[in-house]
Each structure stands twice: as structure tokens, then as C-alpha cells.
Design a protein around this motif. Structure first.
Motif, PDB file in Angstrom:
ATOM      1  N   ALA A 144       0.977  -1.542   0.175  1.00  0.00           N
ATOM      2  CA  ALA A 144       0.024   0.051   0.168  1.00  0.00           C
ATOM      3  C   ALA A 144       1.415   1.192   0.033  1.00  0.00           C
ATOM      4  CB  ALA A 144      -0.693   0.062   1.291  1.00  0.00           C
ATOM      5  N   GLY A 145       1.714   1.000  -0.189  1.00  0.00           N
ATOM      6  CA  GLY A 145       3.333   2.366   0.513  1.00  0.00           C
ATOM      7  C   GLY A 145       2.976   3.224   1.251  1.00  0.00           C
ATOM      8  N   VAL A 146       3.117   2.129   2.302  1.00  0.00           N
ATOM      9  CA  VAL A 146       2.301   2.567   3.682  1.00  0.00           C
ATOM     10  C   VAL A 146       3.419   2.858   4.686  1.00  0.00           C
ATOM     11  CG1 VAL A 146       0.189   4.366   3.859  1.00  0.00           C
ATOM     12  CG2 VAL A 146       0.534   1.167   4.262  1.00  0.00           C
ATOM     13  N   ALA A 147       4.913   1.920   4.255  1.00  0.00           N
ATOM     14  CA  ALA A 147       5.962   1.050   4.649  1.00  0.00           C
ATOM     15  C   ALA A 147       5.989   1.873   5.688  1.00  0.00           C
ATOM     16  CB  ALA A 147       6.094  -0.453   4.187  1.00  0.00           C
ATOM     17  N   GLN A 148       7.009   1.574   7.144  1.00  0.00           N
ATOM     18  CA  GLN A 148       8.228   2.679   7.611  1.00  0.00           C
ATOM     19  C   GLN A 148       9.347   1.476   7.847  1.00  0.00           C
ATOM     20  OE1 GLN A 148       6.010   4.375  10.931  1.00  0.00           O
ATOM     21  NE2 GLN A 148       6.042   6.612   9.410  1.00  0.00           N
ATOM     22  N   LEU A 149      10.159   1.865   6.432  1.00  0.00           N
ATOM     23  CA  LEU A 149      11.413   1.527   6.179  1.00  0.00           C
ATOM     24  C   LEU A 149      12.288   1.533   7.928  1.00  0.00           C
ATOM     25  CD1 LEU A 149      11.259  -0.372   3.281  1.00  0.00           C
ATOM     26  CD2 LEU A 149      10.176  -1.846   5.370  1.00  0.00           C
ATOM     27  N   ARG A 150      13.247   0.520   8.177  1.00  0.00           N
ATOM     28  CA  ARG A 150      14.416   1.536   9.222  1.00  0.00           C
ATOM     29  C   ARG A 150      15.727   0.573   8.475  1.00  0.00           C
ATOM     30  NH1 ARG A 150      13.658   2.660  15.500  1.00  0.00           N
ATOM     31  NH2 ARG A 150      15.532   3.880  15.036  1.00  0.00           N
ATOM     32  N   ARG A 151      16.674   1.054   8.245  1.00  0.00           N
ATOM     33  CA  ARG A 151      18.300   0.758   8.078  1.00  0.00           C
ATOM     34  C   ARG A 151      19.320   0.826   8.706  1.00  0.00           C
ATOM     35  NH1 ARG A 151      17.649  -0.869   2.708  1.00  0.00           N
ATOM     36  NH2 ARG A 151      14.812   0.282   1.871  1.00  0.00           N
ATOM     37  N   ASP A 152      18.632   1.161  10.407  1.00  0.00           N
ATOM     38  CA  ASP A 152      19.904   1.727  10.420  1.00  0.00           C
ATOM     39  C   ASP A 152      20.095   0.645  11.232  1.00  0.00           C
ATOM     40  OD1 ASP A 152      17.045   2.595  11.945  1.00  0.00           O
ATOM     41  OD2 ASP A 152      18.113   4.538  13.290  1.00  0.00           O
ATOM     42  N   TYR A 153      19.447  -0.258  11.727  1.00  0.00           N
ATOM     43  CA  TYR A 153      19.083  -0.979  12.410  1.00  0.00           C
ATOM     44  C   TYR A 153      19.109  -1.130  13.960  1.00  0.00           C
ATOM     45  CZ  TYR A 153      19.948  -2.414   8.491  1.00  0.00           C
ATOM     46  OH  TYR A 153      20.789  -3.742   6.463  1.00  0.00           O
ATOM     47  N   ALA A 154      19.354   0.348  14.588  1.00  0.00           N
ATOM     48  CA  ALA A 154      18.431   0.461  15.902  1.00  0.00           C
ATOM     49  C   ALA A 154      16.914  -0.378  15.736  1.00  0.00           C
ATOM     50  CB  ALA A 154      18.841   1.710  16.082  1.00  0.00           C
ATOM     51  N   PHE A 155      16.148  -0.255  16.994  1.00  0.00           N
ATOM     52  CA  PHE A 155      14.893  -0.582  17.115  1.00  0.00           C
ATOM     53  C   PHE A 155      14.807  -0.012  18.436  1.00  0.00           C
ATOM     54  CE2 PHE A 155      16.136  -3.841  20.241  1.00  0.00           C
ATOM     55  CZ  PHE A 155      16.891  -4.209  19.800  1.00  0.00           C
ATOM     56  N   ASP A 156      13.271  -0.113  19.000  1.00  0.00           N
ATOM     57  CA  ASP A 156      12.625  -0.366  21.095  1.00  0.00           C
ATOM     58  C   ASP A 156      11.668  -0.388  20.440  1.00  0.00           C
ATOM     59  OD1 ASP A 156      11.305   1.542  18.590  1.00  0.00           O
ATOM     60  OD2 ASP A 156      11.444   3.334  19.956  1.00  0.00           O
ATOM     61  N   VAL A 157      10.632  -0.996  20.827  1.00  0.00           N
ATOM     62  CA  VAL A 157       9.929  -1.974  21.633  1.00  0.00           C
ATOM     63  C   VAL A 157       8.809  -1.195  22.103  1.00  0.00           C
ATOM     64  CG1 VAL A 157      10.602  -3.790  21.416  1.00  0.00           C
ATOM     65  CG2 VAL A 157      10.256  -2.573  23.387  1.00  0.00           C
TER      66      VAL A 157
END
Ligand code: KG4
Ligand code: ZN
Length: 350
Positions: free
Chosen positions: A323-336
Motif C-alpha cells: 500500500a506504500g505506507v511502510a516505514q522501513l528502517r535501515r539503521d538497525y536501531a530498534f525500540d519496542v
């Protein structure tokens, strides 16, 4: 071009991993394989989920399950395009396992990660069935921690219509089951026992049934069950099935009536039921009957995909990508996000 999405679910007491392939625009993504390990047996001795044990078990299970999914799909790890995981809501330590493993896998593969909202996974899980729904629809989200009615206009377009002001429907099942001396998780146990009882045996409250809004309240019901159980005293064992049946009938009646009210308020003709309580047979029977009378279609996830699983997380990620509404991360940082209202990820609240 199609993409392969690996999805990891670890928000509570089930480790789930799945692989989904995106399709052409307008096509529903396809589930290639999924694997699940339920911790129910491990937590049973404690009468409920022990968060620390849950986290440790997720650590043990997640990579073997990932291997099994890739083998079943006949896909090599380096063919995966996006690694998705449940970012919240749920148990912080348990979520961190899925988020950490997903980010490590993605870093090793040099592919992006995607944090998925657990409830969006439930909400979109009927798209994994052979007869997927079409937007827009009213969604009744009934899990162990949430009871919400939403208007769903598309992927990421969710408007809250009403929700519980205290306990969730699943909690009402679980807590009442505990009062009746049934095991954990209480929902399935209570509903099994209810099958042998008379639902009219006890008069239990239907909280907020006539409140005129689409909110729910289940805390008072649990107290009413406790009062009945205490009143019965020694007679409780032979009346347990009747009390279970009466409890289930009260919960189901409120869920069905409020869903009908949501249909009337929105003018929509389609309902999706998602979350663990969606597996409840009486709820399915009564909602189907009421909706059939009104010409309304009801969609459910397949029974084994009603409770937590990785397939719904991979599916939600794939639908967001398409749908073109994905937020992809490429910095491999994460939080929950142990607490995370679904409206926060809605298109009107980016
Ligand atoms: O969606 P889910 O697997 O986990 C959460 O995200 O919370 O839902 C679990 C809940 C539990 O409260 C469980 O008792 C309830 O779903 N549940 C049921 C049934 N199967 C699961 N409640 C009533 N009847 C069932 N057949
Ligand atoms: Zn869930």
C-alpha cells in the motif's frame, strides 16, 4: 516486483515466524510458510504468563522456528527482502527478543526492518483466509488485552469507534475462568465448559449494553461472577457449567450488540472479527446469525490464526509495503512499544 517478508511475533506467550510474498498492486500477499510455538504449557503451572520466562523461551525458539519456515518455503535466508517484527503492544522483554533478532538478521543480510503493530496484525489477519474481506469494514478486535471497535477504510486507515474502559473481553473470559477454578488460558476452557451448561441459569450484568455509545466495560461482570460463585459455596462444582455458560452468554451478547450498533452508526455492510476471542464458537454463531438477518458479511481469520502468530505480522508488513505506507528502517536501531494505541499508526495520525 514481489518481495519476501519474514515476520516475527514475540509480544506475549507465543513465538511465531512466517514468510509472506507481496503480490501485484491490489493482490493479497501470499503466505508461504509459518511456524508457531505456544508457551501455554510452560506458563500453566503459574496460572498465567510469567514475563521473564516468556522472554527466555522466545530466545530459545525464534531461530529454530525461522529455520523451519525457510525450509518449508524452500527459501534461502538471503532471499528475504524485509524482516518484520512486532514492535508493540505487549510485554517489553518479550518484544525485545523479536525486535533484537529481527534487527540482527536484517543487519547481517543488509536488508531493512519493519516494526509492526500487533493489533494491526490481528486486524488484517482475515486477509490470510481463502475468502479475504474488502475495505471498508467494521472491525471487532477482541484479544486478551484489547477490546475495540474500529472503522477500517484501508491499510493504515483506522478510526476508533469504541473500546473497553476497563477489562478486555479476553480478560473477562480469563478472570472468570480463574474464579471458576479453570486453567489458563481461561477463554477456551470456559467456553468448553459452557457447552455443558445452561446460559439462562444465572442473571449476570450486560455492562454498558444500553450506554448509547460503542464502549465496553467488563470489570463488573467479573465481580458478578465472583459474587455468584461465593453465593453458591459448596454447590459451585455442580453449577460451574451453568455459571460458565451464563458468563459466556453475557460477554457474547454485549460484543454482538455493540458490533451491530457500530454497523448502524457507520452504515457499513462488512465486519471483521480478530483476536483470540474471535475463536469463540458462540460469538461466531450469534454474530453470524445477527449479521445474516441484516445482509452483512462477517469475516474471521482461520481458527488457528485467531490467537497470536507470525503470519499476521508478516501479512500486515506485506500489506503496508504494497500500500506504500511502510516505514522501513535501515539503521538497525530498534525500540519496542509495550503500550501503543493503534490510532497512532493511522494515516490521519502519521
Ligand atoms: O489475541 P490473543 O491470542 O492474544 C492477545 O493479543 O491478547 O488473545 C488471547 C485471548 C485470551 O484472553 C484467551 O482466553 C482468549 O483470547 N480466547 C478465547 C478463546 N480462545 C482464545 N476466549 C473465548 N473463547 C475462545 N474459544
Ligand atoms: Zn494478540
Amino acid at each position: 516486483m514481489s518481495e519476501l517478508i519474514l515476520g516475527i511475533e514475540s509480544s506475549c506467550d507465543e513465538t511465531g515466524v512466517a514468510l509472506v510474498r507481496t503480490g501485484a498492486p491490489g493482490q493479497t500477499p501470499q503466505l508461504l510458510a509459518h511456524a508457531l510455538h505456544s508457551q501455554i504449557e510452560m506458563h500453566q503451572a503459574y496460572g498465567g504468563v510469567v514475563p521473564e520466562l516468556a522472554s527466555r523461551d522466545h530466545i530459545r525458539r525464534v531461530l529454530p522456528l525461522t529455520g523451519a519456515v525457510l525450509r518449508e518455503a524452500g527459501v534461502a535466508l538471503d532471499q528475504v527482502n524485509v524482516v518484520a517484527y512486532t514492535r508493540g503492544p505487549g510485554l517489553a522483554g518479550a518484544l525485545l527478543v523479536g525486535a533484537g533478532v529481527a534487527s540482527a538478521l536484517a543487519a547481517a543480510l543488509d536488508r531493512p526492518t519493519m516494526g509492526v503493530h500487533h493489533l494491526e496484525g490481528h486486524l488484517l489477519s482475515p486477509f490470510l483466509s481463502a475468502d479475504p474481506p474488502q475495505f471498508p469494514f467494521v472491525a471487532l478486535l477482541v484479544s486478551g488485552g484489547h477490546t475495540q471497535l474500529m472503522r477500517v477504510d484501508g491499510v493504515g486507515r483506522y478510526a476508533l469507534l469504541g473500546e473497553t474502559i476497563d477489562d478486555a473481553a479476553g480478560e473477562a473470559f480469563d478472570k472468570s475462568a480463574k474464579l471458576l477454578g479453570l486453567g489458563y488460558p481461561g477463554g477456551p476452557a470456559l467456553s468448553r465448559l459452557a457447552g455443558e451448561g445452561d446460559a439462562r441459569a444465572f442473571k449476570l450484568p450486560r455492562p454498558l449494553l444500553h450506554s448509547g455509545d460503542l464502549d465496553f466495560s467488563f470489570a463488573g461482570l467479573k465481580t458478578a461472577v465472583l459474587t455468584q460463585a461465593q453465593r453458591l459455596g459448596d454447590a459451585l462444582p455442580e453449577r460451574r457449567a451453568d455459571l460458565a455458560a451464563s458468563t459466556q452468554a453475557a460477554i457474547v451478547e454485549v460484543l454482538v450488540k455493540k458490533t451491530l450498533a457500530a454497523l448502524a452508526a457507520t452504515g457499513l455492510q462488512r465486519v471483521v472479527v480478530a483476536g483470540g476471542v474471535g475463536a469463540n464458537r458462540l460469538l461466531r454463531e450469534q454474530l453470524d446469525a445477527a449479521c445474516a438477518q441484516r445482509g452483512v458479511r462477517v469475516h474471521y481469520p482461520e481458527l488457528h490464526l485467531c490467537t497470536d502468530n507470525g503470519a499476521m505480522i508478516a501479512m500486515a508488513a506485506a500489506m503496508r509495503l504494497q500500500a506504500g505506507v511502510a516505514q522501513l528502517r535501515r539503521d538497525y536501531a530498534f525500540d519496542v512499544k509495550p503500550r501503543w494505541p493503534l490510532e497512532e499508526i493511522s494515516a490521519s495520525n502519521p
